[in-house]
Design an enzyme around this catalytic site. Sequence first.
Site, PDB file in Angstrom:
ATOM      1  N   LYS A 178       0.853  -1.184   0.000  1.00  0.00           N
ATOM      2  CA  LYS A 178       0.000   0.000   0.000  1.00  0.00           C
ATOM      3  C   LYS A 178       0.894   1.241   0.000  1.00  0.00           C
ATOM      4  O   LYS A 178       1.518   1.573   1.006  1.00  0.00           O
ATOM      5  CB  LYS A 178      -0.886   0.012   1.245  1.00  0.00           C
TER       6      LYS A 178
ATOM      7  N   GLU B 276       8.812   1.362  11.488  1.00  0.00           N
ATOM      8  CA  GLU B 276       9.833   2.417  11.367  1.00  0.00           C
ATOM      9  C   GLU B 276       9.095   3.730  11.526  1.00  0.00           C
ATOM     10  O   GLU B 276       8.353   4.146  10.631  1.00  0.00           O
ATOM     11  CB  GLU B 276      10.517   2.359   9.998  1.00  0.00           C
TER      12      GLU B 276
ATOM     13  N   CYS C 141      12.689  10.857   8.583  1.00  0.00           N
ATOM     14  CA  CYS C 141      12.649  10.417   9.981  1.00  0.00           C
ATOM     15  C   CYS C 141      14.039  10.546  10.583  1.00  0.00           C
ATOM     16  O   CYS C 141      14.195  10.659  11.792  1.00  0.00           O
ATOM     17  CB  CYS C 141      12.127   8.996  10.087  1.00  0.00           C
TER      18      CYS C 141
ATOM     19  N   GLU D  29       8.781  15.721  16.307  1.00  0.00           N
ATOM     20  CA  GLU D  29       9.251  15.581  14.925  1.00  0.00           C
ATOM     21  C   GLU D  29       8.516  16.605  14.057  1.00  0.00           C
ATOM     22  O   GLU D  29       7.284  16.603  13.998  1.00  0.00           O
ATOM     23  CB  GLU D  29       8.956  14.164  14.426  1.00  0.00           C
TER      24      GLU D  29
HETATM   25  P1  NDP Z   1       1.030   8.359   8.098  1.00  0.00           P
HETATM   26  O1  NDP Z   1       1.659   7.616   9.197  1.00  0.00           O
HETATM   27  O2  NDP Z   1      -0.426   8.664   8.170  1.00  0.00           O
HETATM   28  O3  NDP Z   1       1.253   7.610   6.692  1.00  0.00           O
HETATM   29  C1  NDP Z   1       2.124   6.535   6.476  1.00  0.00           C
HETATM   30  C2  NDP Z   1       1.405   5.408   5.742  1.00  0.00           C
HETATM   31  O4  NDP Z   1       0.414   4.842   6.596  1.00  0.00           O
HETATM   32  C3  NDP Z   1       0.646   5.865   4.494  1.00  0.00           C
HETATM   33  O5  NDP Z   1       0.711   4.859   3.493  1.00  0.00           O
HETATM   34  C4  NDP Z   1      -0.764   6.002   5.025  1.00  0.00           C
HETATM   35  O6  NDP Z   1      -1.723   5.948   4.027  1.00  0.00           O
HETATM   36  C5  NDP Z   1      -0.848   4.800   5.932  1.00  0.00           C
HETATM   37  N1  NDP Z   1      -1.939   4.834   6.913  1.00  0.00           N
HETATM   38  C6  NDP Z   1      -2.642   5.901   7.358  1.00  0.00           C
HETATM   39  N2  NDP Z   1      -3.563   5.510   8.261  1.00  0.00           N
HETATM   40  C7  NDP Z   1      -3.434   4.168   8.415  1.00  0.00           C
HETATM   41  C8  NDP Z   1      -4.066   3.189   9.227  1.00  0.00           C
HETATM   42  N3  NDP Z   1      -5.036   3.506  10.067  1.00  0.00           N
HETATM   43  N4  NDP Z   1      -3.633   1.898   9.148  1.00  0.00           N
HETATM   44  C9  NDP Z   1      -2.635   1.557   8.312  1.00  0.00           C
HETATM   45  N5  NDP Z   1      -1.996   2.445   7.507  1.00  0.00           N
HETATM   46  C10 NDP Z   1      -2.392   3.733   7.556  1.00  0.00           C
HETATM   47  O7  NDP Z   1       1.851   9.684   7.903  1.00  0.00           O
HETATM   48  P2  NDP Z   1       1.287  11.151   7.587  1.00  0.00           P
HETATM   49  O8  NDP Z   1       1.169  11.270   6.126  1.00  0.00           O
HETATM   50  O9  NDP Z   1       0.062  11.424   8.382  1.00  0.00           O
HETATM   51  O10 NDP Z   1       2.457  12.084   8.142  1.00  0.00           O
HETATM   52  C11 NDP Z   1       2.316  12.664   9.418  1.00  0.00           C
HETATM   53  C12 NDP Z   1       3.638  12.667  10.139  1.00  0.00           C
HETATM   54  O11 NDP Z   1       4.149  11.352  10.209  1.00  0.00           O
HETATM   55  C13 NDP Z   1       4.736  13.453   9.465  1.00  0.00           C
HETATM   56  O12 NDP Z   1       4.638  14.812   9.774  1.00  0.00           O
HETATM   57  C14 NDP Z   1       5.961  12.821  10.067  1.00  0.00           C
HETATM   58  O13 NDP Z   1       6.211  13.371  11.329  1.00  0.00           O
HETATM   59  C15 NDP Z   1       5.567  11.361  10.217  1.00  0.00           C
HETATM   60  N6  NDP Z   1       6.054  10.519   9.121  1.00  0.00           N
HETATM   61  C16 NDP Z   1       7.128   9.736   9.349  1.00  0.00           C
HETATM   62  C17 NDP Z   1       7.654   8.984   8.333  1.00  0.00           C
HETATM   63  C18 NDP Z   1       8.857   8.136   8.538  1.00  0.00           C
HETATM   64  O14 NDP Z   1       9.628   7.950   7.606  1.00  0.00           O
HETATM   65  N7  NDP Z   1       9.050   7.564   9.702  1.00  0.00           N
HETATM   66  C19 NDP Z   1       7.110   9.013   6.986  1.00  0.00           C
HETATM   67  C20 NDP Z   1       5.927   9.839   6.845  1.00  0.00           C
HETATM   68  C21 NDP Z   1       5.436  10.558   7.896  1.00  0.00           C
HETATM   69  P3  NDP Z   1      -2.327   7.288   3.386  1.00  0.00           P
HETATM   70  O15 NDP Z   1      -1.154   8.141   2.945  1.00  0.00           O
HETATM   71  O16 NDP Z   1      -3.109   6.799   2.256  1.00  0.00           O
HETATM   72  O17 NDP Z   1      -3.121   7.927   4.487  1.00  0.00           O
END
Ligand code: NDP
Length: 491
Positions: free
Chosen positions: A186, A261, A295, A392
């Site tokens: 996904k 992660e 991250c 973060e």
């Molecule tokens: P998310 O954690 O929402 O997104 C990461 C992935 O999880 C996307 O594919 C998202 O799908 C999916 N997802 C969302 N909701 C669910 C759920 N309930 N169950 C399973 N999967 C789900 O990140 P955000 O886009 O909201 O970013 C917010 C913050 O997260 C950022 O500001 C940053 O701080 C952190 N972040 C950290 C990352 C890292 O590398 N560790 C990467 C990205 C964000 P979809 O996009 O379709 O909602």
Amino acid sequence: MNADARPVFDFPLRTQLFIDGCWCAPETRQRLPVINPSTEETIAEVDAAGPADVDRAVRAASHAWRAWKQTSGAARAAFLRAIARGVEASAEQLAALQSLNNGKPIAESRIDVGDVVATFDYYAGLAERLDEPGEAIAIPSDRHRAVIRREPAGVVGLIVPWNFPMVTTAWKLAPALAAGCTVVLKPSEFTPLPELALAAIVEQAGLPPGVFNIVTGAGTDVGAALTTHPLIAKVSFTGSTAVGEQVMKAAAQSIKGVSLELGGKSSIVVFADADLDLAVDLVIGGAFFNAGQMCSATSRVLVERPLAQALIARLADRVARTVVGDPFAAAVQMGPLTNRAQHERVQRFIARGKADGASLVVQGQAPDGPGYFVQPTMFVDVPAGSAVWREEIFGPVLCVRSFDTEDEAIATANDTEFGLVASVVTRDAARGQRVAAALQAGVVWINAPQLIFPQTSWGGFKKSSIGRELGPFGLAAFQEIKQVLTAADSD
Ligand code: NDP
């Protein structure tokens, strides 16, 4: 974006789901717009899967697993190498597609594509070694033989974010396939296009139908359906800590394995004996690569007081001169943030830093016009309790504090709920190693940029991770361990 700079793609943009070897429409018949973060224009619409589509993909993967788990490591390695060659052949196009969808400068996207190739090649090598007989274990009995075998975990759900779309996918997909798992991937709803292009390359590599499936759509519909599906053995997730928590809770209902992660709030510790030019380069790279949407961003700078004034002056100059704009323009060093929500979130943090009394040294203006641009920003004398120091931000915001002793630097760096990475800059080799040993982080760079080789490891301490990616650890994450104990007289 300048029309002359717009990339031309010689492969069709994929926008459908890929399930059981076929490109297909979702049962929902719904589509999601994909936005170019530099212009806020809609680039494409992709299928929005629902739980029924996830179920179809998981069942296809489950069916395919029966044969895929029996294939030799050498056979799986051949597929992985074919994917690597396919990515190499389309490297420039994939890089451009990623810059279009994610907004990072094209030079950064090229680095990402190189990393994808290296990751598939590396795990091809590990897959070949899986054909060796199991590992014999010395036991205190001459009447028995014990052997440890590593077997594929089953059908795995891979959930990836938008900041390094293809790289995060490769770090999960290559070891999962190498281990003999089948996959439902996904992508983030914000950046599905690079993953869909990668899916087309995986298809061309000739994997049997159902071994690799991709379901695009919104997190709550697709991600949640994956994490609760009873036929999924394991979920590997990269993203926010908040969603990581939800993934873990959902997986607990059916006792699935999880690899997480998550977030970071990492420090770069600069001692007074550091090479100043090197320190400036390492701070800038650690905080502003990918517009700080990492991250691993070392966005907390801890500088030993005698060097503080000189370092801050040099950083302020570099930050103020950062060229922000069109990711396809050669001079541009920083593109837009990837989505509107992140753009708003980062601006809220900047306002919060000012309100908390941090000294704003640089906050440039974002370019005029549309696009999710944020000019890089730098605070000094940041209160240790401020949200900009503790949470973060995931954007181009640098926070600087000074320290007087090595112990103080270590304690301040470790004073966070996260523990992903850290950097140390010093000419004293013994101190570099000593501080690295004391830092609570899964990766420490000493006088080095944030290089990550597939052969090593990725992940952190505390709330940053559960498990590790890359290296043999990344493969082990998709394997079950089986002990076979045989009576010696049964041969
Ligand atoms: P998310 O954690 O929402 O997104 C990461 C992935 O999880 C996307 O594919 C998202 O799908 C999916 N997802 C969302 N909701 C669910 C759920 N309930 N169950 C399973 N999967 C789900 O990140 P955000 O886009 O909201 O970013 C917010 C913050 O997260 C950022 O500001 C940053 O701080 C952190 N972040 C950290 C990352 C890292 O590398 N560790 C990467 C990205 C964000 P979809 O996009 O379709 O909602």
